[in-house]
Design an enzyme around this catalytic site. Structure first.
Site, PDB file in Angstrom:
ATOM      1  N   ASP A 194       0.840  -1.193   0.000  1.00  0.00           N
ATOM      2  CA  ASP A 194       0.000   0.000   0.000  1.00  0.00           C
ATOM      3  C   ASP A 194       0.879   1.249   0.000  1.00  0.00           C
ATOM      4  OD1 ASP A 194      -2.188  -1.615   0.222  1.00  0.00           O
ATOM      5  OD2 ASP A 194      -2.465  -1.307   2.376  1.00  0.00           O
TER       6      ASP A 194
ATOM      7  N   ASP B  59       1.132   8.167   7.814  1.00  0.00           N
ATOM      8  CA  ASP B  59       1.252   6.764   8.236  1.00  0.00           C
ATOM      9  C   ASP B  59       2.540   6.588   9.045  1.00  0.00           C
ATOM     10  OD1 ASP B  59      -1.029   5.481   7.030  1.00  0.00           O
ATOM     11  OD2 ASP B  59      -0.052   5.709   5.091  1.00  0.00           O
TER      12      ASP B  59
ATOM     13  N   GLU C  82       1.742  -2.371  10.836  1.00  0.00           N
ATOM     14  CA  GLU C  82       1.543  -2.399   9.387  1.00  0.00           C
ATOM     15  C   GLU C  82       2.656  -1.639   8.674  1.00  0.00           C
ATOM     16  OE1 GLU C  82      -2.254  -1.024   7.903  1.00  0.00           O
ATOM     17  OE2 GLU C  82      -1.461  -0.879   5.878  1.00  0.00           O
ATOM     18  N   GLU C  83       3.214  -0.648   9.333  1.00  0.00           N
ATOM     19  CA  GLU C  83       4.180   0.233   8.679  1.00  0.00           C
ATOM     20  C   GLU C  83       5.626  -0.202   8.861  1.00  0.00           C
ATOM     21  OE1 GLU C  83       2.822   2.068   6.633  1.00  0.00           O
ATOM     22  OE2 GLU C  83       0.788   2.035   7.430  1.00  0.00           O
TER      23      GLU C  83
ATOM     24  N   ASP D 281      -2.296  -1.412  13.429  1.00  0.00           N
ATOM     25  CA  ASP D 281      -2.390  -0.614  12.208  1.00  0.00           C
ATOM     26  C   ASP D 281      -2.466   0.814  12.726  1.00  0.00           C
ATOM     27  OD1 ASP D 281      -3.033   0.812   9.986  1.00  0.00           O
ATOM     28  OD2 ASP D 281      -4.710  -0.441   9.364  1.00  0.00           O
TER      29      ASP D 281
ATOM     30  N   LEU E  45      -2.525   3.808  11.488  1.00  0.00           N
ATOM     31  CA  LEU E  45      -3.500   4.740  10.908  1.00  0.00           C
ATOM     32  C   LEU E  45      -4.315   4.025   9.845  1.00  0.00           C
ATOM     33  CD1 LEU E  45      -4.380   7.636  11.419  1.00  0.00           C
ATOM     34  CD2 LEU E  45      -3.141   8.274   9.353  1.00  0.00           C
ATOM     35  N   ASP E  46      -5.374   3.364  10.297  1.00  0.00           N
ATOM     36  CA  ASP E  46      -6.250   2.652   9.362  1.00  0.00           C
ATOM     37  C   ASP E  46      -7.089   3.665   8.574  1.00  0.00           C
ATOM     38  OD1 ASP E  46      -7.802   0.330   8.333  1.00  0.00           O
ATOM     39  OD2 ASP E  46      -9.408   1.396   9.380  1.00  0.00           O
TER      40      ASP E  46
ATOM     41  N   GLU F  38      -5.627  -6.115  11.768  1.00  0.00           N
ATOM     42  CA  GLU F  38      -6.917  -5.574  11.319  1.00  0.00           C
ATOM     43  C   GLU F  38      -8.034  -6.569  11.644  1.00  0.00           C
ATOM     44  OE1 GLU F  38      -5.947  -2.483   7.769  1.00  0.00           O
ATOM     45  OE2 GLU F  38      -5.835  -4.561   7.146  1.00  0.00           O
TER      46      GLU F  38
HETATM   47  O1  F6P Z   1      -6.530  -0.738   5.722  1.00  0.00           O
HETATM   48  C1  F6P Z   1      -7.111  -1.161   4.553  1.00  0.00           C
HETATM   49  C2  F6P Z   1      -8.343  -0.357   4.223  1.00  0.00           C
HETATM   50  O2  F6P Z   1      -8.045   1.015   4.007  1.00  0.00           O
HETATM   51  C3  F6P Z   1      -9.501  -0.465   5.217  1.00  0.00           C
HETATM   52  O3  F6P Z   1      -9.500   0.543   6.182  1.00  0.00           O
HETATM   53  C4  F6P Z   1     -10.719  -0.418   4.325  1.00  0.00           C
HETATM   54  O4  F6P Z   1     -11.800  -1.169   4.852  1.00  0.00           O
HETATM   55  C5  F6P Z   1     -10.229  -1.003   3.027  1.00  0.00           C
HETATM   56  O5  F6P Z   1      -8.817  -0.907   3.013  1.00  0.00           O
HETATM   57  C6  F6P Z   1     -10.763  -0.284   1.819  1.00  0.00           C
HETATM   58  O6  F6P Z   1     -10.367  -0.949   0.694  1.00  0.00           O
HETATM   59  P1  F6P Z   1     -10.791  -0.468  -0.782  1.00  0.00           P
HETATM   60  O7  F6P Z   1     -10.032   0.813  -1.023  1.00  0.00           O
HETATM   61  O8  F6P Z   1     -10.339  -1.583  -1.673  1.00  0.00           O
HETATM   62  O9  F6P Z   1     -12.272  -0.261  -0.800  1.00  0.00           O
HETATM   63 MN    MN Z   2      -5.885  -0.495   7.721  1.00  0.00          MN
END
Ligand code: F6P
Ligand code: MN
Length: 343
Positions: free
Chosen positions: A62, A68, A90-91, A109, A111-112, A271
């Site tokens: 990502d 982040d 995650e980072e 994670d 910063l989700d 997650e």
């Molecule tokens: O951390 C991954 C994430 O950003 C989640 O917070 C979120 O549910 C998902 O990815 C969104 O994915 P997409 O951009 O494929 O919809």
């Molecule tokens: Mn996340």
């Protein structure tokens, strides 16, 4: 505990004199302190123009933003100050020892939902607290071993959603004095729902069973499920999970046919596992489509998994669709495989 109790009193009373519980409480204090700092940083928005800048890629591939990296540093520094043994983030590619002899480890994670940061949509910090025992990695165990889990949400208000394995409770930051206050105790999720959350742009990549489920939701009252569904997708796991805690629903991010998405997008360690523990502690369910998330072996820090969670009966229903791609509303006399509308 009474609504209005502060997080400090709540955790101190739960921990008592137990060494492992005290270590868990220290880890939660660290996450609360990091959460207050991050709520301030996220709240600056474009006043701090660099925070949305892309600075690289994390181990999951990502895009990694400046914020982040800053979030990772803030969370790790807070965990170190509070004597947490190890961290996996995650980072960062590898886990890091913070305090030799520390009794708990934290997977996070930091910063989700950071792709939403520039859009003023809720983001958060997810955490999983695991025991450190012997020489083995504390992270490469099934999620059922978690001692505590939850997430901090930076939205219109800053919340900590927390489970210590005895229900899920929610605390809101009182900005007037910097204290987190208990606002909801033993949250429960209704087993039935008519609201689902999925990134439907991936429809063409899904397996037949999942497409059938979403087709049947879209067919509404006239279809085999015989009710009208609503759909919501925030795109920050913490925000979609918060909505499900407050008004029910299901969330789906299954594996799909895209390259690299066989096991979905979300990472199990920091997650899916913490969200699954929070949801189960509310009476909900969490699976990878068919298998319980908390029973899955974690063999790699950044392992991905499909994730379906929320209202128990609906998660079960989705599991039946995924396991039986022929299934079309088997409960309905009109649409089941022997029903009037099937050839
Ligand atoms: O951390 C991954 C994430 O950003 C989640 O917070 C979120 O549910 C998902 O990815 C969104 O994915 P997409 O951009 O494929 O919809
Ligand atoms: Mn996340």
């Amino acid at each position: 505990m009474a609504i209005g109790t502060g997080l400090t009193e709540y955790l101190e009373s739960w921990a008592g004199g137990d060494a492992v519980r005290k270590a868990v409480a220290e880890a939660v204090f660290a996450l609360a302190e990091a959460g207050i700092e991050l709520a301030g940083v996220c709240g600056q928005g474009a006043i701090n123009p660099d925070q949305g800048a892309i600075v690289g890629n994390n181990s999951g591939g990502d895009a990694q933003k400046a914020l982040d990296v800053r979030s990772h540093e803030i969370v790790v520094a807070a965990l170190r100050r509070r004597g947490v043994g190890m961290v996996a983030s995650e980072e960062a590619d590898e886990a890091e020892v913070l305090t030799p002899g520390g009794l708990v480890a934290v997977a996070t994670d930091p910063l989700d939902g950071s792709s939403n940061i520039d859009t003023n949509v809720s983001v958060g910090t997810i955490f999983s607290i695991l025991p450190v025992e012997g020489e083995a990695s504390p992270f490469l165990v099934p999620g059922s071993r978690q001692l505590a889990a939850g997430f901090v949400v930076y939205g219109p208000h800053t919340d900590i959603v927390l489970t210590l394995g005895e229900g899920t409770d929610i605390f809101t930051l009182d900005r007037s004095n910097g204290a987190f206050v208990l606002v909801a105790e033993k949250v429960s999720i209704a087993p039935e729902t008519a609201e689902y959350a999925v990134n439907a742009s991936n429809y063409r990549h899904w397996a037949a069973g999942l497409r059938n489920y979403v087709d049947d939701c879209l067919a509404g009252k006239d279809g085999p499920l015989e009710k009208n569904y609503n759909m919501r997708w925030v795109g920050s796991l913490v925000a979609d999970a918060s909505r499900i805690l407050s008004r029910g629903g299901v969330f789906l991010y299954p594996g799909d046919a895209r390259k690299g998405y066989t096991h979905g997008r979300l990472r199990i360690l920091y997650e899916a596992n913490p969200v699954a523990m929070v949801i189960e502690q509310c009476g909900g369910k969490a699976t990878d489509g068919t298998q319980r998330i908390l029973d899955i072996d974690v063999t790699e820090l950044h392992q991905r998994t499909g994730l379906v969670f929320g209202a128990a009966s609906e998660v079960e229903r989705i599991g039946l669709y995924i396991a039986n791609p022929e299934r079309r509303g088997e409960d309905s006399p009109l649409f089941g495989s022997r029903g009037l509308f099937m050839s």
